[in-house]
Design an enzyme around this catalytic site. Structure first.
Site, short mmCIF file in Angstrom:
data_model
loop_
_atom_site.label_atom_id
_atom_site.label_comp_id
_atom_site.label_asym_id
_atom_site.label_seq_id
_atom_site.Cartn_x
_atom_site.Cartn_y
_atom_site.Cartn_z
N ASN A 56 0.86 -1.17 -0.03
CA ASN A 56 0.06 -0.06 0.11
C ASN A 56 0.78 1.22 -0.12
O ASN A 56 0.24 2.60 0.24
CB ASN A 56 -0.77 0.04 1.17
CG ASN A 56 -1.87 -1.39 1.35
OD1 ASN A 56 -2.37 -1.74 0.19
ND2 ASN A 56 -1.88 -1.69 2.64
N HIS A 142 -14.59 -1.60 6.25
CA HIS A 142 -13.37 -2.06 6.75
C HIS A 142 -13.58 -2.66 8.20
O HIS A 142 -14.47 -1.81 8.94
CB HIS A 142 -12.23 -1.34 6.79
CG HIS A 142 -10.88 -1.72 7.23
ND1 HIS A 142 -10.47 -1.80 8.47
CD2 HIS A 142 -9.95 -2.24 6.38
CE1 HIS A 142 -9.13 -2.38 8.39
NE2 HIS A 142 -8.84 -2.63 7.05
N GLU A 186 -15.95 3.75 3.10
CA GLU A 186 -14.55 4.21 2.73
C GLU A 186 -14.61 4.94 1.50
O GLU A 186 -15.64 4.85 0.65
CB GLU A 186 -14.02 2.94 2.43
CG GLU A 186 -13.85 1.62 3.51
CD GLU A 186 -13.11 0.49 3.32
OE1 GLU A 186 -12.23 0.40 2.44
OE2 GLU A 186 -13.63 -0.50 4.00
N SER A 190 -11.19 -0.77 0.08
CA SER A 190 -9.83 -1.53 0.27
C SER A 190 -9.56 -2.68 -0.67
O SER A 190 -8.43 -2.95 -0.91
CB SER A 190 -9.49 -1.44 1.56
OG SER A 190 -10.11 -2.37 2.36
N ASP A 215 -13.52 6.98 5.56
CA ASP A 215 -12.37 6.28 5.96
C ASP A 215 -11.50 6.37 4.44
O ASP A 215 -11.68 5.65 3.70
CB ASP A 215 -12.46 4.96 6.61
CG ASP A 215 -11.09 4.19 6.68
OD1 ASP A 215 -10.26 4.52 6.09
OD2 ASP A 215 -11.15 3.18 7.43
N HIS A 218 -7.08 4.61 1.60
CA HIS A 218 -6.61 4.23 0.13
C HIS A 218 -6.61 5.58 -0.78
O HIS A 218 -6.60 5.26 -2.00
CB HIS A 218 -7.15 3.12 -0.52
CG HIS A 218 -6.69 2.04 0.31
ND1 HIS A 218 -5.58 1.33 0.33
CD2 HIS A 218 -7.47 1.31 1.28
CE1 HIS A 218 -5.55 0.27 1.19
NE2 HIS A 218 -6.76 0.33 1.65
N LYS A 248 -0.19 4.19 4.63
CA LYS A 248 -0.17 3.60 3.24
C LYS A 248 0.56 4.62 2.46
O LYS A 248 1.52 4.50 2.30
CB LYS A 248 -1.87 3.38 2.77
CG LYS A 248 -2.12 2.11 3.53
CD LYS A 248 -3.53 1.74 3.84
CE LYS A 248 -3.89 0.52 4.68
NZ LYS A 248 -5.24 0.29 5.06
C1 PLP Z 1 -5.41 -0.19 6.22
C2 PLP Z 1 -6.87 0.53 6.69
C3 PLP Z 1 -7.44 0.89 7.98
C4 PLP Z 1 -6.28 0.58 8.97
O1 PLP Z 1 -5.28 1.59 8.97
P1 PLP Z 1 -3.80 1.14 9.98
O2 PLP Z 1 -3.27 2.54 9.66
O3 PLP Z 1 -2.95 0.16 9.05
O4 PLP Z 1 -4.21 0.63 11.06
C5 PLP Z 1 -8.41 1.27 8.15
N1 PLP Z 1 -9.48 1.46 7.23
C6 PLP Z 1 -9.13 0.94 5.97
C7 PLP Z 1 -10.07 1.29 4.83
C8 PLP Z 1 -8.05 0.49 5.69
O5 PLP Z 1 -7.60 -0.12 4.26
#
Ligand code: PLP
Length: 394
Positions: A56, A142, A186, A190, A215, A218, A248
């Site tokens: 990522n 997620h 999101e 993801s 969220d 990505h 990421k």
């Molecule tokens: C990776 C991810 C997270 C978690 O983030 P980290 O910083 O790795 O704990 C949360 N939400 C989504 C959509 C993700 O892809």
């Protein structure tokens, strides 16, 4: 990590071994494999060099010389660890710099940084809603959004993936009079790589006086000129809660919320994963600051992951990528695993994604594209997929 195995003796060991056997029987056993990551998109396992399509680190920032130099300077100035929670003595001066940059990039009044994206979601959601309130989530959200929702003790309902009409219907059907409602989605999904329809979801939230939170794990650094999916849609002002991760595209570690000043001050007072967990190590925060400067200043690098993903989908005859993530659904978990193994033998690291990360029957190869991939890497990958019969031969 394990020490030398001893035979299962206690009921605890027997329980664990039986659970593992069941997972193995269903093709769902997971294993931690030591993986070296190299400059560019290189990786190696068991001494075998591969090109990774499973990181990522979309912009290669985790390996960037400026980012690494910033981390080294911070470790020399502030030390390796923060020593306490941010509310005690762990709030080293780099935090203010990072939060100022995040708020500026996202166009919000304020920002708050957490230990990780997972910790951010499990802290933010219960700070905003509680028993009697309603959390409405996209069905493909997620795992950590669901975890945060459960911790809140609010009622939890899902809406059909990316269906704003269904979201509005669920809110109207389940929200209790006078109670709050939080809508979670999101920005970029993801495991599927598609984008949430933020203008429609914002309208659904506005009409019902629900609070919309994205969220954007990505999206930051790769969409909307690096400012993320809300900027991509031109809707930054209509999404009051913009959460994301620094783990990421930013190439470091940590999570964040960008929001108005009163919301951020409430979060600083109420989010348990912020209050009761140690602050991020200074070098990690310094790395994120340096990475955000690069994201703000290098639009060409920011555009490269989606450009590479689209080059791939064009060559492979797949629907055009909307983000740097491209899924290739193969169905049963064993098929995804064997395809992943066959690709590894050809020098391509593409991890198989299986339930419960994705719904039953949708095990897949998930490709992620970065600015570090070269055209020949992508051509080679498509050639290997063609030979395996997973895409039409090119
Ligand atoms: C990776 C991810 C997270 C978690 O983030 P980290 O910083 O790795 O704990 C949360 N939400 C989504 C959509 C993700 O892809």
């Amino acid at each position: 990590m394990r020490q030398d195995a001893t035979p299962a003796r206690s009921s605890l060991d027997a329980f664990s071994a039986a659970k593992l056997d069941e997972l193995t029987g269903r093709g769902l056993r997971r294993r931690l494999l030591a993986t070296h990551r190299h400059a560019g998109a290189g990786a190696s396992r068991d001494g075998q060099g591969m090109i990774s399509f499973s990181c990522n680190d979309y912009l290669g920032l985790s390996q960037d010389p400026k980012v690494c130099a910033a981390a080294i300077r911070a470790v020399e100035t502030y030390g390796a660890g923060a020593g306490a929670s941010r509310l005690v003595t762990g709030n080293h001066p780099l935090y203010a710099e990072l939060e100022t940059r995040l708020a500026r990039l996202k166009g919000t009044e304020a920002a708050c940084v957490f230990g990780s994206g997972y910790l951010a979601n499990t802290g933010i959601i219960p700070a905003l809603v509680g028993e009697g309130d309603l959390v409405v989530l996209d069905a493909l959200g997620h795992a950590c959004m669901f975890a945060g929702a459960r911790l809140s003790r609010a009622e939890i309902r899902t809406f059909r993936h990316n269906d704003a009409g269904d979201c509005r219907r669920v809110i109207r059907a389940h929200r209790r009079p006078g109670r709050h409602c939080l809508v979670l989605t999101e920005g970029v999904f993801s495991m599927d790589g598609d984008l949430a329809p933020l203008p429609e979801l914002a309208r659904a939230a506005e009409e019902t006086d629900a609070w919309l939170m994205t969220d954007d794990a990505h999206g930051l650094g790769v969409l909307g000129g690096g400012r993320g999916s809300t900027a991509h849609w031109g809707e930054a002002g209509r999404v009051p809660l913009q959460m994301g991760t620094l783990s990421k595209a930013v190439g470091a570690y940590g999570g964040y919320l960008c929001a108005s000043l009163p919301v951020i001050e409430l979060i600083e007072n109420r989010a348990r994963s912020l209050i009761y967990s140690t602050a991020l190590p200074p070098p990690v925060v310094a790395a994120a600051v340096a990475a955000l400067d690069i994201i703000a200043g290098e639009p060409d690098r920011v555009a490269a992951p989606v450009r590479n993903a689209r080059f791939f989908t064009r060559l492979a005859g797949l629907p055009e990528a909307a983000s740097p993530i491209v899924p290739l659904i193969v169905g049963p978990p064993e098929r995804a695993l064997s395809a992943s193994q066959a690709l590894a033998e050809e020098g391509f690291l593409v991890v198989a994604i299986r339930p419960p990360t994705v719904p039953e029957g949708t095990s897949r190869l998930r490709f992620t594209f970065s600015a570090a991939h070269r055209e020949e890497d992508i051509r080679g990958l498509v050639g290997a997929l063609g030979e395996l019969g997973l895409v039409p031969p090119s």
